[in-house]
Design a protein around this motif. Structure first.
Motif, mmCIF file in Angstrom:
data_model
loop_
_atom_site.group_PDB
_atom_site.id
_atom_site.type_symbol
_atom_site.label_atom_id
_atom_site.label_comp_id
_atom_site.label_asym_id
_atom_site.label_seq_id
_atom_site.Cartn_x
_atom_site.Cartn_y
_atom_site.Cartn_z
ATOM 1 N N UNK A 163 48.211 35.244 33.522
ATOM 2 C CA UNK A 163 48.664 34.055 33.533
ATOM 3 C C UNK A 163 47.997 33.166 32.143
ATOM 4 N N UNK A 164 48.304 32.214 31.781
ATOM 5 C CA UNK A 164 48.037 31.466 30.659
ATOM 6 C C UNK A 164 46.539 31.584 30.489
ATOM 7 N N UNK A 165 45.639 31.365 31.605
ATOM 8 C CA UNK A 165 44.273 31.308 31.597
ATOM 9 C C UNK A 165 43.501 32.598 31.327
ATOM 10 N N UNK A 166 44.248 33.790 31.913
ATOM 11 C CA UNK A 166 43.643 35.074 31.840
ATOM 12 C C UNK A 166 44.204 35.625 30.434
ATOM 13 N N UNK A 167 45.145 35.498 29.897
ATOM 14 C CA UNK A 167 45.812 35.811 28.639
ATOM 15 C C UNK A 167 44.576 35.495 27.778
ATOM 16 N N UNK A 168 44.143 34.232 27.802
ATOM 17 C CA UNK A 168 43.243 33.527 26.829
ATOM 18 C C UNK A 168 41.962 34.041 27.009
ATOM 19 N N UNK A 169 41.410 34.288 28.040
ATOM 20 C CA UNK A 169 40.060 35.017 28.538
ATOM 21 C C UNK A 169 40.005 36.286 28.036
ATOM 22 N N UNK A 170 41.185 37.124 28.350
ATOM 23 C CA UNK A 170 41.109 38.757 28.071
ATOM 24 C C UNK A 170 41.578 38.933 26.674
#
Length: 286
Positions: A163-170
């Motif tokens: 999702x948006x958060x995991x894409x930025x995190x990963x």
């Protein structure tokens, strides 16, 4: 209405993954037609259905190697070997199986499955949350609040759900920057080069500071001399690579929500599954 969960399957990604996972298998029909990839494909499909419990399912396919991208750049995907000989007859058979499960098969000549997925995912996201099942990291550019990209990892039922958060995190980037990254670094699997000498680390640093390729180009004078020289030397390829990387979301494909409702008619499915000796898999959804 927004309780819908729509699973969009990247057909070729699943079929190729299934073929190589099942390459040891000698599973064939009486006439010698191989079915090992089909068997693995259905396993992966049912695993995903059981994991994500979709209300709707559809499957997108490539329709040949010639697309608008090969017209733009003749070497696009030119490094890809031909499909294995024993996989070729399974291309059409797997679509018959998918249709027997009342899952729409979607594809259009001149475009890749990616473009069909991009178009349909945006349309379907009006009706619920979309989950794109694939192994292709290019799809990460499609992530929104309502579109999630499910990257298949090694082994069955092993997923990274972006999702948006995991894409930025990963990955350290926003969805639109997936395309910007490809413009800068190219893509070896799709055989386009980006800017020679610019790797992922440099590209990430540039995008963190300037947000986009356009932002970078507006600030060329502020870049280190070596980076500036590399970009200026490969400006045309930079723009072309970004164009090749961008998934089109306005492809002329149609699929209504009703058409892809996940309701398996076991009688219809059983007939075809018996024909292809796949009945043991039906218990996964039975």
């Amino acid at each position: 209405m927004n309780d819908n969960k729509i699973l969009i399957v990247d057909g070729m990604a699943l079929l190729f993954r299934a073929y190589f996972a099942q390459s040891y298998s000698s599973r064939r029909l009486e006439d010698g037609t191989p079915t090992n990839a089909i068997y693995g494909f259905i396993q992966y499909l049912f695993d995903a259905v059981n994991t994500f419990n979709p209300t709707h399912v559809l499957c997108c396919w490539d329709m040949g190697s010639k697309t608008f991208r090969t017209e733009l750049y003749s070497d696009y995907k030119a490094n890809r070997p031909d499909a294995p000989e024993d996989l070729v007859p399974q291309f059409s058979l797997v679509k018959d199986i998918v249709a027997a499960l009342q899952i729409p098969n979607i594809g259009i000549e001149g475009y890749e499955a990616d473009d069909c997925i991009g178009t349909v995912s945006q349309k379907m996201s009006k009706y619920g949350h979309v989950y794109i099942l694939t192994g292709d990291q290019d799809m990460l550019q499609l992530v929104t609040e309502r579109i999630h990209v499910v990257i298949m990892k090694k082994g069955r039922s092993n997923y990274a759900v972006y999702d948006l958060d995991f894409l930025k995190e990963d990955k350290g980037i926003h969805p639109f920057q997936v395309v910007e990254m490809k413009g800068l670094t190219g893509d070896t699997s799709d055989n386009y080069p980006g800017v020679k000498g610019i790797g992922e680390k440099t590209a990430l640093k540039l995008l963190a500071e300037y947000n986009s390729i356009d932002g970078i180009l507006h600030n060329l004078e502020n870049l280190p001399k070596s980076v500036k020289a590399k970009i200026e030397a490969d400006l045309d390829m930079l723009h072309l690579s970004r164009t090749l990387a961008r998934i089109h979301t306005d492809v002329p494909v149609e699929c209504s929500l009703e058409e892809c409702s996940w309701e398996v008619n076991l009688d219809t499915a059983t007939t075809l599954f018996e024909k292809y000796r796949l009945t043991s898999l039906l218990k996964m959804i039975g």
